[in-house]
Write a protein that holds these residues in place. Structure first.
Motif, PDB file in Angstrom:
ATOM      1  N   LEU A 403       0.825  -1.207   0.000  1.00  0.00           N
ATOM      2  CA  LEU A 403       0.000   0.000   0.000  1.00  0.00           C
ATOM      3  C   LEU A 403       0.861   1.261   0.000  1.00  0.00           C
ATOM      4  N   GLN A 404       1.907   1.280   0.807  1.00  0.00           N
ATOM      5  CA  GLN A 404       2.800   2.434   0.854  1.00  0.00           C
ATOM      6  C   GLN A 404       3.488   2.658  -0.489  1.00  0.00           C
ATOM      7  N   LYS A 409      -1.284   6.389   2.504  1.00  0.00           N
ATOM      8  CA  LYS A 409      -0.806   6.698   3.847  1.00  0.00           C
ATOM      9  C   LYS A 409      -1.404   5.648   4.785  1.00  0.00           C
ATOM     10  N   VAL A 410      -0.567   4.706   5.197  1.00  0.00           N
ATOM     11  CA  VAL A 410      -1.032   3.580   5.998  1.00  0.00           C
ATOM     12  C   VAL A 410      -1.103   3.993   7.464  1.00  0.00           C
ATOM     13  N   THR A 416      -6.554   4.109   6.509  1.00  0.00           N
ATOM     14  CA  THR A 416      -5.568   4.324   5.455  1.00  0.00           C
ATOM     15  C   THR A 416      -6.227   5.059   4.293  1.00  0.00           C
ATOM     16  N   THR A 417      -5.547   6.085   3.768  1.00  0.00           N
ATOM     17  CA  THR A 417      -6.110   6.893   2.683  1.00  0.00           C
ATOM     18  C   THR A 417      -5.092   7.083   1.574  1.00  0.00           C
ATOM     19  N   CYS A 418      -5.599   7.397   0.393  1.00  0.00           N
ATOM     20  CA  CYS A 418      -4.733   7.664  -0.758  1.00  0.00           C
ATOM     21  C   CYS A 418      -4.190   9.091  -0.644  1.00  0.00           C
ATOM     22  N   GLU A 419      -2.860   9.229  -0.617  1.00  0.00           N
ATOM     23  CA  GLU A 419      -2.264  10.561  -0.577  1.00  0.00           C
ATOM     24  C   GLU A 419      -1.503  10.888  -1.859  1.00  0.00           C
ATOM     25  N   ASN A 420      -1.437   9.944  -2.795  1.00  0.00           N
ATOM     26  CA  ASN A 420      -0.720  10.181  -4.048  1.00  0.00           C
ATOM     27  C   ASN A 420      -1.545   9.618  -5.210  1.00  0.00           C
ATOM     28  N   ILE A 432      -9.054   6.551  -8.505  1.00  0.00           N
ATOM     29  CA  ILE A 432      -8.938   6.701  -7.050  1.00  0.00           C
ATOM     30  C   ILE A 432      -8.522   8.139  -6.745  1.00  0.00           C
ATOM     31  N   LYS A 433      -9.313   8.812  -5.939  1.00  0.00           N
ATOM     32  CA  LYS A 433      -9.068  10.220  -5.634  1.00  0.00           C
ATOM     33  C   LYS A 433      -8.264  10.376  -4.354  1.00  0.00           C
ATOM     34  N   ALA A 434      -7.639  11.533  -4.221  1.00  0.00           N
ATOM     35  CA  ALA A 434      -6.907  11.855  -2.996  1.00  0.00           C
ATOM     36  C   ALA A 434      -7.877  11.801  -1.812  1.00  0.00           C
ATOM     37  N   GLY A 435      -7.436  11.170  -0.736  1.00  0.00           N
ATOM     38  CA  GLY A 435      -8.265  11.055   0.446  1.00  0.00           C
ATOM     39  C   GLY A 435      -9.190   9.857   0.459  1.00  0.00           C
TER      40      GLY A 435
END
Length: 601
Positions: A403-404, A409-410, A416-420, A432-435
């Motif tokens: 995931l990282q 962001k694990v 855990t959310t998508c930061e990139n 997949i959107k940010a956050g």
């Protein structure tokens, strides 16, 4: 989907830790004189049949319907002989199957059997089924695109007991016999070839319009649960049993078809299927010793085995040929893009502690669930990869690292959310959107304490990588009514709003390839998984008999995770010791061989 029959629910483990349990694969019926007559009451745990016409519509995925119908209208090829993974020629409707013309022509010779009304079973009954399905294939729940009936270029019936199929391709005879012909029943053309209750029987099926009208009428009648046991249509059978009673709560009973042509004539007077919504009242009924003759022993009540044995019951174990998993909806509007990422499914699988679930939840009575073929019941088909714990043994560290590496962001124990976001290899992926949070809803079939425990364990272990799993259980019939087959082209919110679903498990036919499960458009492919390479590998197992081709399919499927693999729980079959013929139990057929059962004198 989730076919939980006596032969499927009450089957059990291949070994294990209680001296009261025998291996049903090798157990033999007791020898000695038997008495005629008697009633056997069987616990049916989970859900009830809701359709009796043996060709249910595509929208009806209730696997319990086969439990009801197969004892009355057996398939042309009867799968399983006791616990053996072979065709049962004694109970099948054919005398011979001959593949010629480089396996592109199949000649079927039918047995000289009769319907229950005395009329002979003929090749016309086969052409009746073929005509109905040719005109209505897309509305048949066992239909696989490109297979029967599309794969038949011509049907000829040279005489009353011979059918010749000219096929469009050369098939692996093992596949075609075991997995295609074992889905085709013979149906009484002389009684069912009509378009209304007051209409006359004719050759309506010989035109497309007529076949559609007949099929529509039979499917409409097949849904009338209050008429299952009274409609004249369903009184014409060729199997060993006739339906005597059916209640909408799932209670039903059989009486012998006195005109059955097979050699194994029923000895019992009556067989009763008694419904239980959960395993608690079932075990209470077993403890009472009075109301049940055959049932499954819930794995959370394994300590009851010795007490039940001393009360006149025997307990047998039988391996389950099937696959268990969580189905991801790859076309869900909110989480479909996330679940479509292989690395997300890999991380999810790395966090399922299958070994611990087998040990703690199922007391060792479960297949490890390492891939698409069961390790314990897969016989010669199990690959070295699956035997060696599969491609994704439990590893929270690998899950977090995956995931990282893809832009998440694990947050262990958190969210855990998508930061990139983006589509590069180091980003979260398309759509997949940010956050976006790794939060999923899992719906599953209720009624078993062990299933609740398993999913609670999964919820806990997924949280180690910040994956949130919200659990909701529903009765099986309710669940399947809300779960549709979802694709990129068609995903209505009423049936495709689900995200993750678990039905229990799906049984395999004799040849355990992925046809219908993991290929595009497969009838068990509710999540809409589609991969051209997968389709190619599945087809290779259909057309050829190469062991290497099967292994290539199996290992690719294990790694691609069209389903998230789970341990395949095993039940324990409890039956009265004085009831002969129950074991070895056939795990390949929904038609339990009640005609082989009898009480000892």
């Amino acid at each position: 989907m989730g076919t939980l029959t006596l032969a499927m629910v009450a089957v059990a483990c291949t070994g294990g830790g209680n001296g009261a349990i025998t291996n049903g694969a090798s157990a033999k019926p007791a020898k000695g004189p038997v008495k005629r007559g008697g009633t056997v009451t069987i616990a049916e745990l989970g859900a009830a049949p809701d359709f009796i016409f043996p060709l249910p519509p595509a929208t009806n995925q209730n696997g319990y319907n086969a439990n009801l119908t197969e004892a009355m209208w057996p398939y042309l090829v009867y799968a399983g002989d006791g616990a053996k993974s072979v065709v049962n020629k004694e109970k099948s409707l054919f005398t011979s199957l001959d593949y010629t013309n480089a396996n592109k022509r199949l000649t079927i010779r039918l047995k000289s059997w009769n319907w229950s009304d005395g009329r002979p079973i003929t090749s016309r009954d086969f052409s009746f089924v073929y005509n109905l399905l040719k005109a209505n294939a897309s509305n048949w729940n066992a239909h696989l695109v490109g297979l029967f009936p599309e794969d038949v270029s011509k049907v000829t019936t040279p005489d009353a007991h011979t059918v010749v199929l000219d096929l469009t391709k050369a098939y692996n005879p093992d596949f075609y016999t075991d997995d295609v012909l074992s889905t085709i029943p013979l149906l009484p053309q002389h009684a069912w070839d009509k378009t209304s209750a007051t209409g006359t029987v004719g050759d309506h099926d010989t035109t497309t319009a007529g076949a559609k009208a007949v099929y529509a009428y039979l499917q409409k009648e097949g849904a009338k649960t209050t008429a299952f046991a009274t409609s004249p249509l369903w009184q014409v059978v060729d199997g060993p049993w006739k339906l005597a009673e059916f209640r909408t709560n799932g209670y039903y009973s059989y009486v012998p078809n006195t005109a059955y042509s097979g050699s194994a004539k029923p000895v019992l007077d009556k067989v009763v299927l008694s419904p239980f919504t959960t395993d608690t009242p079932e075990i209470n009924a077993l403890r009472s010793g009075s109301s049940l003759d055959v049932a499954s022993l819930p794995l959370n009540d394994i300590k009851q085995a010795e007490a039940l044995k001393s009360s006149g019951y025997s307990i047998a174990s039988v391996p389950i040929p099937g696959v268990s998993g969580i189905l991801p909806n790859l076309h869900n509007s909110s989480v479909g893009p996330v679940l479509s990422q292989l690395y997300v499914r890999q991380a999810f699988e790395y966090l399922i502690n299958r070994t611990q679930i087998v040990s703690k939840v199922y007391n060792g009575y479960a297949d490890p669930g390492n891939g698409p073929v069961p390790v314990k019941a897969g016989g010669p088909w199990v690959s070295a990869l699956e035997k060696a714990d599969g491609p994704y043994p439990y590893s929270p560290d690998k899950a977090k690292a995956l995931l990282q590496a893809h832009g998440w962001k694990v947050v262990p124990g958190g969210t855990t959310t998508c930061e990139n976001p983006g589509t590069a290899s180091s980003q979260c992926g398309a759509g997949i959107k940010a956050g976006q949070a790794l939060t999923f809803d899992l719906v599953y079939s209720s009624g078993r304490a062990t299933t609740d425990e398993q999913n609670a364990a999964i919820k806990s272990s997924e949280a180690q990588a910040g994956i949130t799993v919200n659990l909701r259980s529903e009765p099986f019939n309710t669940l399947i009514s809300k779960i549709g087959t979802c694709t990129a082209q068609s995903h209505p919110s009423s049936t495709c709003g689900w995200q993750l679903a678990e039905f229990g498990y799906d049984p395999y036919p004799l040849y355990p390839n992925g046809t219908g499960f993991f290929d595009t458009g497969g009838y068990n492919n509710a999540g809409g998984y589609s991969d051209p390479k997968m389709d190619q590998l599945v087809k290779a197992t259909e057309y050829g008999s190469s062991a290497q081709a099967f292994t290539a399919y199996e290992d690719y499927t294990a790694r691609q995770l069209p389903w998230l693999w789970l341990p395949l729980r095993e039940g324990l079959l409890v039956y009265r010791t004085k009831l002969q013929g129950v074991v070895p139990l056939n795990p390949f057929s929904s038609a339990n061989t009640f005609e082989d059962w009898a009480y000892s004198k």
